[in-house]
Design an enzyme around this catalytic site. Structure first.
Site, PDB file in Angstrom:
ATOM      1  CB  CYS A 108      -0.987  -0.006   1.159  1.00  0.00           C
ATOM      2  SG  CYS A 108      -2.051  -1.456   1.125  1.00  0.00           S
ATOM      3  CG  HIS A 242      -3.421   3.211   2.544  1.00  0.00           C
ATOM      4  ND1 HIS A 242      -3.859   3.042   1.255  1.00  0.00           N
ATOM      5  CD2 HIS A 242      -3.481   1.984   3.123  1.00  0.00           C
ATOM      6  CE1 HIS A 242      -4.179   1.777   1.063  1.00  0.00           C
ATOM      7  NE2 HIS A 242      -3.963   1.115   2.188  1.00  0.00           N
ATOM      8  CG  ASN A 272      -6.833  -0.745   1.020  1.00  0.00           C
ATOM      9  OD1 ASN A 272      -6.078  -0.382   0.122  1.00  0.00           O
ATOM     10  ND2 ASN A 272      -6.413  -1.313   2.144  1.00  0.00           N
TER      11      ASN A 272
HETATM   12  O1  UT7 Z   1      -4.093  -1.753   3.062  1.00  0.00           O
HETATM   13  C1  UT7 Z   1      -3.815  -2.763   3.980  1.00  0.00           C
HETATM   14  C2  UT7 Z   1      -3.998  -2.236   5.311  1.00  0.00           C
HETATM   15  N1  UT7 Z   1      -5.159  -2.831   5.909  1.00  0.00           N
HETATM   16  C3  UT7 Z   1      -5.767  -2.190   6.861  1.00  0.00           C
HETATM   17  O2  UT7 Z   1      -5.415  -1.090   7.170  1.00  0.00           O
HETATM   18  C4  UT7 Z   1      -6.887  -2.877   7.607  1.00  0.00           C
HETATM   19  C5  UT7 Z   1      -6.770  -2.580   9.079  1.00  0.00           C
HETATM   20  N2  UT7 Z   1      -7.817  -3.197   9.874  1.00  0.00           N
HETATM   21  C6  UT7 Z   1      -9.115  -2.790   9.810  1.00  0.00           C
HETATM   22  O3  UT7 Z   1      -9.445  -1.898   9.051  1.00  0.00           O
HETATM   23  C7  UT7 Z   1     -10.113  -3.449  10.740  1.00  0.00           C
HETATM   24  O4  UT7 Z   1      -9.418  -4.221  11.675  1.00  0.00           O
HETATM   25  C8  UT7 Z   1     -11.142  -4.333   9.977  1.00  0.00           C
HETATM   26  C9  UT7 Z   1     -12.099  -3.443   9.181  1.00  0.00           C
HETATM   27  C10 UT7 Z   1     -10.442  -5.288   9.052  1.00  0.00           C
HETATM   28  C11 UT7 Z   1     -11.985  -5.126  10.986  1.00  0.00           C
HETATM   29  O5  UT7 Z   1     -12.607  -4.233  11.896  1.00  0.00           O
HETATM   30  P1  UT7 Z   1     -12.546  -4.525  13.460  1.00  0.00           P
HETATM   31  O6  UT7 Z   1     -13.339  -3.491  14.128  1.00  0.00           O
HETATM   32  O7  UT7 Z   1     -11.091  -4.635  13.835  1.00  0.00           O
HETATM   33  O8  UT7 Z   1     -13.324  -5.885  13.594  1.00  0.00           O
HETATM   34  P2  UT7 Z   1     -12.788  -7.310  14.102  1.00  0.00           P
HETATM   35  O9  UT7 Z   1     -11.813  -7.888  13.132  1.00  0.00           O
HETATM   36  O10 UT7 Z   1     -12.347  -7.182  15.509  1.00  0.00           O
HETATM   37  O11 UT7 Z   1     -14.120  -8.147  14.040  1.00  0.00           O
HETATM   38  C12 UT7 Z   1     -15.235  -7.819  14.870  1.00  0.00           C
HETATM   39  C13 UT7 Z   1     -16.376  -8.749  14.515  1.00  0.00           C
HETATM   40  C14 UT7 Z   1     -15.968 -10.213  14.465  1.00  0.00           C
HETATM   41  O12 UT7 Z   1     -17.045 -10.983  14.985  1.00  0.00           O
HETATM   42  P3  UT7 Z   1     -16.985 -11.524  16.490  1.00  0.00           P
HETATM   43  O13 UT7 Z   1     -15.751 -12.368  16.587  1.00  0.00           O
HETATM   44  O14 UT7 Z   1     -16.920 -10.313  17.367  1.00  0.00           O
HETATM   45  O15 UT7 Z   1     -18.265 -12.290  16.620  1.00  0.00           O
HETATM   46  C15 UT7 Z   1     -15.844 -10.487  12.977  1.00  0.00           C
HETATM   47  O16 UT7 Z   1     -16.082 -11.843  12.672  1.00  0.00           O
HETATM   48  O17 UT7 Z   1     -16.870  -8.428  13.212  1.00  0.00           O
HETATM   49  C16 UT7 Z   1     -16.936  -9.630  12.435  1.00  0.00           C
HETATM   50  N3  UT7 Z   1     -16.760  -9.268  11.034  1.00  0.00           N
HETATM   51  C17 UT7 Z   1     -17.793  -8.926  10.242  1.00  0.00           C
HETATM   52  N4  UT7 Z   1     -19.109  -8.816  10.471  1.00  0.00           N
HETATM   53  C18 UT7 Z   1     -19.884  -8.424   9.456  1.00  0.00           C
HETATM   54  C19 UT7 Z   1     -15.610  -9.207  10.319  1.00  0.00           C
HETATM   55  N5  UT7 Z   1     -15.869  -8.816   9.067  1.00  0.00           N
HETATM   56  C20 UT7 Z   1     -17.215  -8.626   8.989  1.00  0.00           C
HETATM   57  C21 UT7 Z   1     -18.080  -8.219   7.957  1.00  0.00           C
HETATM   58  N6  UT7 Z   1     -19.398  -8.135   8.227  1.00  0.00           N
HETATM   59  N7  UT7 Z   1     -17.645  -7.896   6.717  1.00  0.00           N
END
Ligand code: UT7
Length: 315
Positions: A108, A242, A272
């Site tokens: 990225c 980014h 992204n």
């Molecule tokens: O360019 C590369 C750089 N990448 C990034 O900068 C990404 C950085 N990370 C992020 O942007 C965030 O961590 C994410 C958007 C990827 C995830 O957000 P989060 O608030 O950190 O959520 P999480 O991974 O802690 O997941 C929370 C919950 C989980 O469910 P449980 O375990 O709490 O029941 C996930 O399974 O959200 C669930 N989840 C979803 N639910 C609905 C994960 N993806 C989804 C989804 N829809 N698409």
């Protein structure tokens, strides 16, 4: 160097959050709240190299340069349909360039890495005019049954023409190797001698770890960058950050204590698109006339590696 022209192209297929929730256990509410993404442009019948070539021609047209003027062409790319030659070579043939060219895979923050290389060649007196293209198709790296990754990405290509000038004040590149935070592996062609097990593994990401790295690396690097050129946050007109997650952009903004008006974004409509993100956003800011002469623009990006990069440019 100085930015003389910019251009960008995105795929025509627009995918909304509701379209994703037709085949994934997700919702517009979750994606919008957790990421700020509403729609993204996803490659369907396009080839990345065609979009990249078109973006390059737009930037070249704005710059007033001709293909024969270029001394170097650097392409930032993670994956594309060609393993060899480089995407830079494929694009060069399409747009009639014959200068040395190569690809850089810095994920990225690829734009900052290519900018840093171009400026170094320029300072060494080896080039006067450089083309940079950032072209990525991260939607082809994801498992589209994995809601934690595929909802985040879009595709696109953007280009920047650099010419003589002293507008790039500084670049900073940073590496904190940690492969398991964000990676993809693919199986190579078999040979009669391969005895190891190889498995195709689509993009894997430890989202929370990458989130923390992004905010820490970006804020640390931006502050160090400004200090290195004797500037303060008050001197900064705009931050081009980014476009990975609106919450990351908000956290960076809050940590730096800077107003929202300094952070143009396009994440709501693009998601992204890896190294193309910052450069697509740059192109729209340029074409919308946002930047005025003398504005100090700070770029910051982060991603797989883990890598991050920052750059300060006077418009
Ligand atoms: O360019 C590369 C750089 N990448 C990034 O900068 C990404 C950085 N990370 C992020 O942007 C965030 O961590 C994410 C958007 C990827 C995830 O957000 P989060 O608030 O950190 O959520 P999480 O991974 O802690 O997941 C929370 C919950 C989980 O469910 P449980 O375990 O709490 O029941 C996930 O399974 O959200 C669930 N989840 C979803 N639910 C609905 C994960 N993806 C989804 C989804 N829809 N698409």
């Amino acid at each position: 160097m100085k930015i003389l022209g910019t251009g960008s192209v995105v795929p025509k297929k627009l995918v909304t959050n509701d379209m994703l929730s037709e085949f994934l256990d997700t919702s517009d509410e979750w994606i919008t709240t957790r990421t700020g993404i509403g729609t993204r442009h996803v490659i369907s019948d396009e080839h990345l190299e065609d979009m990249a070539a078109e973006a390059a021609l737009k930037a070249i047209e704005m710059s007033g340069k001709k293909p024969g003027d270029f001394d170097l062409f650097i392409c930032s790319n993670v994956v594309n349909e060609y393993v060899t030659p480089s995407l830079a070579c494929v694009i060069s043939e399409k747009i009639g360039l014959s200068c040395p060219c190569f690809d850089v895979n810095a994920a990225c923050p690829g734009f900052m890495f290519t900018l840093d290389i171009a400026e170094s060649y320029y300072k060494a007196g080896r080039v006067k005019t450089v083309l940079i293209v950032c072209a990525d198709e991260p939607t082809r790296m994801c498992d589209w049954a994995d809601r934690s990754t595929c909802v985040l990405f879009g595709d696109g290509a953007a280009a920047v023409v650099l010419g003589e000038g002293d507008n790039i004040l500084a670049t900073r590149l940073h590496s904190q190797p940690s492969v398991d935070k964000l990676w993809e592996r693919r199986v190579l062609e078999p040979t009669p001698y391969i005895t190891k097990t190889e498995v195709n593994t689509p993009l894997q990401m430890k989202g929370r770890d990458v989130f923390k790295f992004a905010v820490t690396a970006s804020t640390t690097e931006v502050e160090a960058l400004l200090e290195s050129i004797g500037k303060t946050k008050d001197d900064v007109s705009y931050y081009i950050v980014h476009q990975a997650n609106m919450r990351i952009i908000d956290a960076i903004k809050n940590y730096l204590g800077e107003p929202e008006s300094k952070f143009p974004t396009n994440i709501a409509d693009h998601g992204n698109s890896s190294s193309a993100s910052c450069t697509i956003l740059l192109d729209s800011c340029v074409r919308n006339g946002l930047f005025k002469e003398g504005d100090l623009i700070v770029f910051s990006a982060f991603g797989a590696g883990l890598l991050s990069g920052a750059a300060a440019i006077v418009w």
